[in-house]
Design a protein around this motif. Structure first.
Motif, short mmCIF file in Angstrom:
data_model
loop_
_atom_site.label_atom_id
_atom_site.label_comp_id
_atom_site.label_asym_id
_atom_site.label_seq_id
_atom_site.Cartn_x
_atom_site.Cartn_y
_atom_site.Cartn_z
N ILE A 76 63.68 73.84 50.76
CA ILE A 76 62.34 74.18 50.28
C ILE A 76 62.10 75.66 50.54
CG2 ILE A 76 59.86 73.82 50.59
CD1 ILE A 76 60.49 70.97 51.52
N ILE B 164 63.68 73.50 46.11
CA ILE B 164 62.29 73.18 45.76
C ILE B 164 61.42 74.40 46.03
CG2 ILE B 164 60.38 71.60 46.18
CD1 ILE B 164 62.48 69.67 47.43
N ALA C 177 55.91 68.99 48.00
CA ALA C 177 57.32 69.34 48.11
C ALA C 177 58.00 68.55 49.23
CB ALA C 177 57.47 70.84 48.37
N ALA D 224 61.08 65.93 48.94
CA ALA D 224 62.32 66.07 49.72
C ALA D 224 62.62 64.79 50.47
CB ALA D 224 62.19 67.25 50.68
N ALA E 188 63.75 67.86 54.13
CA ALA E 188 64.67 68.91 53.71
C ALA E 188 65.61 69.32 54.84
CB ALA E 188 63.88 70.12 53.23
N THR F 125 63.60 74.63 55.42
CA THR F 125 62.44 75.16 54.71
C THR F 125 62.29 76.63 55.09
OG1 THR F 125 61.28 73.05 54.53
CG2 THR F 125 59.94 75.05 54.42
N SER G 262 58.20 69.37 57.29
CA SER G 262 58.91 69.07 56.04
C SER G 262 60.41 68.91 56.21
CB SER G 262 58.65 70.19 55.03
OG SER G 262 59.34 71.39 55.37
#
Length: 372
Positions: free
Chosen positions: A192, A216, A243, A247, A256, A259, A277
């Motif tokens: 990301i 992303i 996002a 992921a 992810a 990031t 994330s």
């Protein structure tokens, strides 16, 4: 000599074109006729006051390329007529960090915040009405001519357009290196990139080049999401929550692999969101700048420890400018790194304030000042 330059005289304020006096180069210095200068968000941080200027007045700009016009007495390594690009972080090649391959952390970097000569914080190359004028990052490339230390300059091939070359002095290496060096993106990964400006768009390119299967892009501006999809992103969302959910949908709920936070004005919440994330043992890379006098805290320390996540700062993409800038320009010549596509608008020196208005309004990936 006299030169026209875009000068910041108050904070908050804007860079306004006026005449300043420029000293001839001393030993170890060169004078360069500027041909192009990138408009990085960092310069605007100084203008609005989220980063502290070392001196006022100060000439802005730290992404630049031009032609060597004169050499100081005894200066070696360059000749008049050489095409050069500036690294916003100088490289001595001799200190402990340089000897370990960490040129972006060269000890000379501590001196760029003075606006003066690296060797003497009381010695300034520019003046106006008899008063010293600083050079941002020791460069101040929003000027028709600049005098700089040779350790800030890198010779480039004459076939490279100046407006393309100047971008490698900060934005390209910072974004590209954030993905390739700091996040250590590997083939097959999910990445990301949070914030698609002059840094983030190059993090997208770097992640794609390193082999990420899914890149992303996150940005609230549709134009920037569309640009990211053209330059290596596989998906784009308006906010990090979307996002991150996407992921996780690809990774059995994990998140992810990395990031990369490249937002224009960094807040701790952005770091906290990025940390949420990524998967266990995932990496968050932070390149953005926030207010230098505000200390915030909004990070899930429980996850940081128990999920073994890595939080990594990244200065100039952990790059080695003496090697990486020529390599990036060679990738451009081979077509594997897109640079011309990064330039949204070209401006004159008098249009620098408009360029930053356009940047803040989300109309530019990168604006570039071009000189006659």
């Amino acid at each position: 000599m006299l030169t026209r330059a875009a000068v910041l005289q108050e904070v908050p304020g804007s860079y306004q074109a006026t005449e300043v006096e420029l000293e001839d180069p001393r030993p170890g210095e060169i004078r360069v006729k500027m041909k192009a200068a990138g408009m990085c968000h960092s310069d605007d941080h100084f203008a609005v006051g989220t980063q502290q200027v070392p001196i006022l007045p100060i000439v802005g700009g730290h992404e630049g390329a031009g032609i060597v016009d004169a050499l100081g007495p005894g200066t070696t390594g360059f000749t008049e007529g050489d095409h050069v690009v500036f690294s916003f972080l100088p490289v001595c090649g001799r200190c402990w960090f340089c000897s370990k391959g960490m040129q972006n952390l060269c000890r000379l970097g501590a001196s760029i915040g003075t606006g003066a000569r690296f060797t003497d914080p009381t010695s300034f190359r520019m003046s106006m009405d008899g008063k010293p004028v600083g050079q941002l990052a020791g460069l101040g490339v929003f000027s028709e001519y600049v005098t700089v230390h040779v350790e800030s300059a890198i010779r480039i091939d004459e076939s490279i357009p100046f407006d393309v070359a100047c971008l490698t002095g900060c934005g390209v290496g910072t974004g590209w290196g954030a993905a390739v060096n700091s996040a250590e993106v590997r083939p097959g990964q999910v990445v990301i990139v949070m914030g698609i400006g002059g840094i983030g768009i190059n993090a997208v390119q770097g992640a794609a080049h390193a082999g990420a299967d899914v890149v992303i892009a996150v940005d609230p501006v549709p134009f920037k999401r569309e640009s990211a999809l053209k330059l290596g992103a596989t998906h784009a969302f308006a906010d990090i929550a979307e996002a991150a959910d996407f992921a996780r949908s690809l990774t059995d709920g994990q998140g992810a692999d990395s990031t990369i936070v490249t937002v224009g004005i960094l807040r701790s919440k952005h770091v906290g969101q990025a940390l949420e994330s990524v998967r266990k043992a995932g990496t968050v890379v932070v390149t953005g700048l926030g207010d230098s006098v505000i200390a915030e805290g909004d990070i899930n320390l429980h996850q940081l420890t128990l999920y073994q996540k890595r939080l990594q700062g990244s200065l100039f993409g952990a790059s080695a400018p003496l090697a990486d800038i020529p390599a990036q320009l060679e990738m451009y010549r081979r077509g594997t790194l897109k640079l011309e596509e990064l330039i949204t608008t070209r401006y004159t020196l008098d249009q620098v304030p408009q360029g930053y208005d356009d940047m803040n309004a989300g109309r530019n990936l990168r604006g570039v000042v071009v000189f006659d």
